[in-house]
Design a protein around this motif. Structure first.
Motif, PDB file in Angstrom:
ATOM      1  N   SER A  76       3.633   3.284 -22.259  1.00 59.69           N
ATOM      2  CA  SER A  76       2.839   4.502 -22.033  1.00 59.69           C
ATOM      3  C   SER A  76       2.362   4.619 -20.594  1.00 59.69           C
ATOM      4  CB  SER A  76       1.626   4.495 -22.975  1.00 59.69           C
ATOM      5  OG  SER A  76       0.799   3.367 -22.690  1.00 59.69           O
ATOM      6  N   GLU A  77       2.764   3.675 -19.742  1.00 53.03           N
ATOM      7  CA  GLU A  77       2.277   3.655 -18.363  1.00 53.03           C
ATOM      8  C   GLU A  77       3.349   4.065 -17.360  1.00 53.03           C
ATOM      9  OE1 GLU A  77      -1.103   0.290 -17.925  1.00 53.03           O
ATOM     10  OE2 GLU A  77       0.946  -0.494 -18.020  1.00 53.03           O
ATOM     11  N   LEU A  78       2.899   4.627 -16.239  1.00 53.16           N
ATOM     12  CA  LEU A  78       3.765   4.829 -15.084  1.00 53.16           C
ATOM     13  C   LEU A  78       3.435   3.726 -14.083  1.00 53.16           C
ATOM     14  CD1 LEU A  78       3.729   8.700 -14.483  1.00 53.16           C
ATOM     15  CD2 LEU A  78       5.321   7.318 -15.836  1.00 53.16           C
ATOM     16  N   VAL A  79       4.460   2.952 -13.706  1.00 51.35           N
ATOM     17  CA  VAL A  79       4.264   1.787 -12.842  1.00 51.35           C
ATOM     18  C   VAL A  79       4.923   2.048 -11.490  1.00 51.35           C
ATOM     19  CG1 VAL A  79       4.561  -0.704 -12.612  1.00 51.35           C
ATOM     20  CG2 VAL A  79       4.276   0.319 -14.891  1.00 51.35           C
ATOM     21  N   GLY A  80       4.196   1.738 -10.416  1.00 61.41           N
ATOM     22  CA  GLY A  80       4.684   1.941  -9.063  1.00 61.41           C
ATOM     23  C   GLY A  80       5.231   0.660  -8.458  1.00 61.41           C
ATOM     24  N   TYR A  81       6.424   0.752  -7.887  1.00 56.15           N
ATOM     25  CA  TYR A  81       7.077  -0.386  -7.226  1.00 56.15           C
ATOM     26  C   TYR A  81       7.367  -0.044  -5.769  1.00 56.15           C
ATOM     27  CZ  TYR A  81       7.897  -2.344 -11.884  1.00 56.15           C
ATOM     28  OH  TYR A  81       7.735  -2.846 -13.148  1.00 56.15           O
ATOM     29  N   ASN A  82       7.607  -1.079  -4.964  1.00 59.56           N
ATOM     30  CA  ASN A  82       8.105  -0.874  -3.610  1.00 59.56           C
ATOM     31  C   ASN A  82       9.420  -1.635  -3.467  1.00 59.56           C
ATOM     32  OD1 ASN A  82       8.589  -1.329  -0.679  1.00 59.56           O
ATOM     33  ND2 ASN A  82       6.728  -0.102  -0.506  1.00 59.56           N
ATOM     34  N   THR A  83      10.525  -0.900  -3.453  1.00 57.36           N
ATOM     35  CA  THR A  83      11.835  -1.541  -3.281  1.00 57.36           C
ATOM     36  C   THR A  83      12.282  -1.518  -1.821  1.00 57.36           C
ATOM     37  OG1 THR A  83      13.206   0.429  -3.681  1.00 57.36           O
ATOM     38  CG2 THR A  83      12.457  -0.814  -5.618  1.00 57.36           C
ATOM     39  N   GLY A 136       0.826  -1.212   0.000  1.00 53.94           N
ATOM     40  CA  GLY A 136       0.000   0.000   0.000  1.00 53.94           C
ATOM     41  C   GLY A 136       0.853   1.252   0.000  1.00 53.94           C
ATOM     42  N   ALA A 137       2.069   1.141  -0.549  1.00 55.55           N
ATOM     43  CA  ALA A 137       2.984   2.285  -0.619  1.00 55.55           C
ATOM     44  C   ALA A 137       3.930   2.088  -1.789  1.00 55.55           C
ATOM     45  CB  ALA A 137       3.768   2.426   0.683  1.00 55.55           C
ATOM     46  N   VAL A 138       4.276   3.205  -2.444  1.00 52.94           N
ATOM     47  CA  VAL A 138       5.162   3.204  -3.611  1.00 52.94           C
ATOM     48  C   VAL A 138       6.389   4.046  -3.288  1.00 52.94           C
ATOM     49  CG1 VAL A 138       5.401   4.190  -5.941  1.00 52.94           C
ATOM     50  CG2 VAL A 138       3.388   2.812  -5.364  1.00 52.94           C
ATOM     51  N   ASN A 139       7.581   3.513  -3.529  1.00 52.95           N
ATOM     52  CA  ASN A 139       8.776   4.337  -3.357  1.00 52.95           C
ATOM     53  C   ASN A 139       9.587   4.460  -4.652  1.00 52.95           C
ATOM     54  OD1 ASN A 139      10.031   1.768  -3.429  1.00 52.95           O
ATOM     55  ND2 ASN A 139      11.721   2.532  -2.178  1.00 52.95           N
ATOM     56  N   THR A 140       9.095   3.835  -5.732  1.00 46.08           N
ATOM     57  CA  THR A 140       9.783   3.904  -7.022  1.00 46.08           C
ATOM     58  C   THR A 140       8.733   3.935  -8.133  1.00 46.08           C
ATOM     59  OG1 THR A 140      11.627   2.605  -6.121  1.00 46.08           O
ATOM     60  CG2 THR A 140      11.487   2.769  -8.510  1.00 46.08           C
ATOM     61  N   ILE A 141       8.846   4.920  -9.021  1.00 46.24           N
ATOM     62  CA  ILE A 141       7.946   5.026 -10.183  1.00 46.24           C
ATOM     63  C   ILE A 141       8.801   4.960 -11.443  1.00 46.24           C
ATOM     64  CG2 ILE A 141       6.267   6.457 -11.415  1.00 46.24           C
ATOM     65  CD1 ILE A 141       5.611   7.796  -8.721  1.00 46.24           C
ATOM     66  N   VAL A 142       8.386   4.104 -12.375  1.00 43.96           N
ATOM     67  CA  VAL A 142       9.152   3.905 -13.607  1.00 43.96           C
ATOM     68  C   VAL A 142       8.210   3.985 -14.807  1.00 43.96           C
ATOM     69  CG1 VAL A 142      10.684   2.324 -14.846  1.00 43.96           C
ATOM     70  CG2 VAL A 142      10.718   2.355 -12.351  1.00 43.96           C
ATOM     71  N   PRO A 143       8.592   4.729 -15.860  1.00 42.03           N
ATOM     72  CA  PRO A 143       7.790   4.707 -17.084  1.00 42.03           C
ATOM     73  C   PRO A 143       8.040   3.406 -17.849  1.00 42.03           C
ATOM     74  CG  PRO A 143       9.694   6.161 -17.371  1.00 42.03           C
ATOM     75  CD  PRO A 143       9.750   5.649 -15.959  1.00 42.03           C
ATOM     76  N   GLU A 144       6.964   2.695 -18.154  1.00 40.05           N
ATOM     77  CA  GLU A 144       7.059   1.457 -18.931  1.00 40.05           C
ATOM     78  C   GLU A 144       6.057   1.550 -20.070  1.00 40.05           C
ATOM     79  OE1 GLU A 144       6.680  -1.954 -16.371  1.00 40.05           O
ATOM     80  OE2 GLU A 144       8.299  -1.299 -15.029  1.00 40.05           O
TER      81      GLU A 144
END
Length: 285
Positions: free
Chosen positions: A96-103, A86-94
């Motif tokens: 046409s989308e922006l994808v949220g990750y938790n590293t 329930g939290a994102v600390n990394t956003i990457v363009p993939e």
């Protein structure tokens, strides 16, 4: 010719060590790219995301407080682990989308991997704090089969957090001040067990109140882990070492989570191993 770049966003942001970490790796690998810190307020978050969508040089961003949950409705898709935390600390363009990750989850677990790779009769962690950082730590430790004792100023909040993040787990809650005073509890045989004591709060950080934890609450052989990075060697860790316990500092998690983000931003693994020693020296000057 323009230069590819990534960045870290937050409010405040001046204290972030991420530019130094990513900059060190880019320099070591000879990659012609930049990594910067960008001050983004809550009011400016939506405009920031919109502006980066159309920027062909942008490789993504790390997200620090207070935006790790606020960015979720502004991006297109969540990695399953980020959705669970329930939290994102990394956003990457993939595409046409922006994808949220938790590293933060793999970053937190990284220095514990040698221990987690062993077989134990029983695994328990006392986790102190119920703020944003605790979410990734709860998900990570529960996924590795640890029973958690989650301690917070508000035990009801702690219970709600456990029920949200690991409803099937047989975890426990305690008031934070329970650990401040000495106990005469007699621990059973801990041979073959894994015990962790984790400070997942800002207590003990520069400018914050101290974390009060009496060492009598730690089973023999416990490993103490503090996610605070300023100061790096907290009073909590000093007291644990003085009592004969092993310790892990906050830079371990910070470098670990940056590793996973760097791979997504720049498409290659950062130099680790011996390079970590040089990186730590640079970060602690």
């Amino acid at each position: 010719m323009t230069q590819p770049y990534a960045e870290v966003i937050g409010d405040p942001i001046v204290q972030s060590k991420s530019p130094a970490i990513h900059g060190f790796w880019l320099e070591k690998l000879g990659i012609d790219a930049d990594y910067r810190a960008t001050h983004v307020t809550a009011d400016g978050l939506a405009d920031f995301i919109t502006s980066r969508r159309g920027d062909g040089d942008w490789r993504g961003c790390n997200v620090t407080m207070p935006h790790k949950q606020a960015v979720i409705p502004l991006i297109d898709r969540l990695d399953p682990l980020a959705a669970k935390v329930g939290a994102v600390n990394t956003i990457v363009p993939e595409g046409s989308e922006l994808v949220g990750y938790n590293t933060d989850v793999p970053g937190f677990l990284e220095p514990l991997q040698p221990l987690l790779g062993e077989t134990h009769y029983f695994r328990m962690a006392r986790v102190l704090g119920t703020g944003g950082a605790a979410r990734a730590i709860i998900v990570g430790l529960a996924g590795e089969g640890l029973v958690l004792v989650l301690a917070g100023r508000n035990p009801d909040k702690a219970r709600a957090l456990l029920e949200e993040l690991d409803p099937a787990g047989e975890h426990h809650v305690a008031p934070l001040d329970h650990f401040a005073d000495a106990t005469d509890f007699a621990f059973d045989d801990r041979e073959g067990c894994l015990d962790l004591v984790v400070n997942a709060s800002a207590l003990g950080m520069t400018g914050q109140p101290p974390l009060r934890f009496d060492m009598s609450h730690a089973p023999p052989g416990s490993v103490f882990y503090d996610i605070v990075t300023s100061p790096l060697d907290t009073e909590f860790l000093k007291a644990a070492r003085a009592a004969g316990f092993r310790t892990v500092d906050g830079l371990s998690m910070l470098i670990g989570q940056a590793d996973h983000a760097f791979r997504r931003f720049f498409g290659t693994n950062p130099p680790r191993g011996d390079a970590d020693i040089e990186l730590r020296e640079r970060l602690t000057k």
